[in-house]
Scaffold this active site. Structure first.
Site: not given
Ligand code: HEM
Length: 382
Positions: A226, A297
């Site tokens: 993450d 996601h």
């Molecule tokens: C428990 C809640 C969440 C989990 C488990 C989670 C998990 C992840 C994972 C595993 C990734 C892919 C790896 C990475 O690029 O970091 C990711 C990407 C991302 N997440 Fe989350 N996330 C959560 C909540 C959120 C929330 C609330 C937001 C914003 C409102 C968010 C925004 C993003 C963004 C912007 C990316 C990168 C997308 C990209 O440019 O590739 N996430 N998240």
């Protein structure tokens, strides 16, 4: 306890210095002994991994508060405070002068003034303290917020609880160990007592260091890597995404804190394929799937799906008797322009929504940094 008397076969050949350099302490050595030494796979040729377990002093000075760009600390506490009714702009300025002195001391491992447990001030502990103002403090001080500063609007999947939401001030305190963090929080909250009372406090942890002491992108409690797609501090993309431009907030940013419960039990019943599809990333190395589903996601959160919006995510995990999850934190120049559009896309369709629920929400305007001899917030409250 001392290290084991007879070196286990697996680490034969490592000199005493190398062994101690790796283990870092006699306690770690004893732990290895208890495990029969099986984990010691090194040879004499292995380069000694650098500074395992040792922290550093993070300078508190600069154009930005140091905690925003510092690597995610091992232990973090996020504390929200509510101002006492009498607190106005001048009083807030007095509090920030006090906190400035505290932060200078904590960052360099010195006890804060009036510390009744000065033995707990730890040197080289990676201590960072990041301070922000919520809507209530901005109103009390009659300060215009940064452009686009607003509460996160209600989301369909939210199940927000007061006890994890709101707050007039925030402290994000990080360090390499929990004792140092708890002690720092205690000093800062105690010194704030004439001005503010603690509202909520959330503890979290993050493992951003591998077995060889190298910085890595950590994993959340779903097991996902993450933080991979985060903008990288020091790049133009990061500067544009994170720092507010234009006085008086130039060099500051905004912080969104969302407490997100994660249903680890039902997540654990999914096949690996289903888990990877839900986020659109591989579990082993965090790489993007070649063909993610439209509601994955990490696909919905892509800048290209959100009019180019990027945020800098820096959450930490939490786990307790009630539930487990993520103290999600993100820094961005504008809440309305960056965080909200991404959050709306995710609320609409994110496959992860089945297993994640926001139970707390708060927004803060994060002050610009300060130089030696100056105080935090002087450009805004001075
Ligand atoms: C428990 C809640 C969440 C989990 C488990 C989670 C998990 C992840 C994972 C595993 C990734 C892919 C790896 C990475 O690029 O970091 C990711 C990407 C991302 N997440 Fe989350 N996330 C959560 C909540 C959120 C929330 C609330 C937001 C914003 C409102 C968010 C925004 C993003 C963004 C912007 C990316 C990168 C997308 C990209 O440019 O590739 N996430 N998240």
């Amino acid at each position: 306890m001392a290290e084991p008397e007879t070196p286990a076969p697996a680490r034969r050949g490592i000199g005493r210095r190398g062994f101690l350099g790796y283990a870092g302490s006699a306690v770690a050595g004893a732990a290895a002994g208890a495990a029969g030494g099986a984990a010691w796979g090194g040879t004499a040729e292995d380069p000694a991994p650098a500074r395992v377990g040792l922290g550093a002093e993070v300078t508190p000075y600069g154009a930005h508060q140091a905690g925003v760009t510092a690597p995610t600390p091992t232990v973090v506490e996020v504390v929200a405070l509510d101002l006492l009714e009498t607190v106005d702009r001048d009083a807030l300025g007095r509090l920030f002068r006090v906190w400035t002195g505290d932060i200078e001391a904590l960052a360099t491992g010195r006890p804060t003034p009036g510390d009744t447990e000065p033995w707990l001030a730890a040197a080289r502990a990676d201590v960072t303290v990041t301070v922000g103002l919520g809507p209530g403090a901005l109103a009390a001080a009659r300060v215009d917020p940064p452009v686009g500063f607003e509460q996160v609007p209600p989301m369909r999947h939210d199940r927000l609880e007061d006890r994890w939401s709101g707050g007039d001030l925030v402290l994000v305190v990080g360090a390499r160990d929990g004792t140092t963090v708890a002690h720092a929080v205690r000093q800062l909250v105690r010194d704030a007592a004439p001005f503010a009372r603690q509202r909520w406090r959330q503890a979290g942890f993050w493992n951003g260091v591998d077995a060889d002491g190298r910085r890595v992108t950590g994993r959340n409690l779903f097991g996902q890597v993450d933080g991979t797609a985060n903008p990288v501090p020091g790049t133009d993309a990061f500067d544009q995404a994170v720092w507010v431009v234009g006085p008086p907030w130039a060099g500051g940013t905004t912080l969104v804190v969302r407490r997100i419960a994660m249903d680890l039990d039902t997540w654990a019943t999914l096949t690996r394929d289903k888990q990877e599809q839900a986020v659109g990333r591989r579990l082993d190395d965090g790489e993007r799937l070649a063909e993610p589903r439209p509601d994955a996601h990490a696909r919905l959160a892509l800048p290209m799906e959100n009019a180019g919006a990027r945020i800098f995510r820096k959450g930490v995990s939490y786990a307790n008797a009630e539930d487990s999850g993520l103290v999600f934190m993100s820094y961005q120049a504008s809440v309305a322009g960056q965080f909200v559009p991404i959050q709306r896309s995710l609320d609409r369709a994110d496959a992860l929504n089945t297993w994640t629920t926001a139970i707390g929400s708060a927004v803060f305007a994060v002050l610009p940094g300060f130089e030696r001899g100056d105080w935090l917030g002087s450009g805004i409250l001075g």
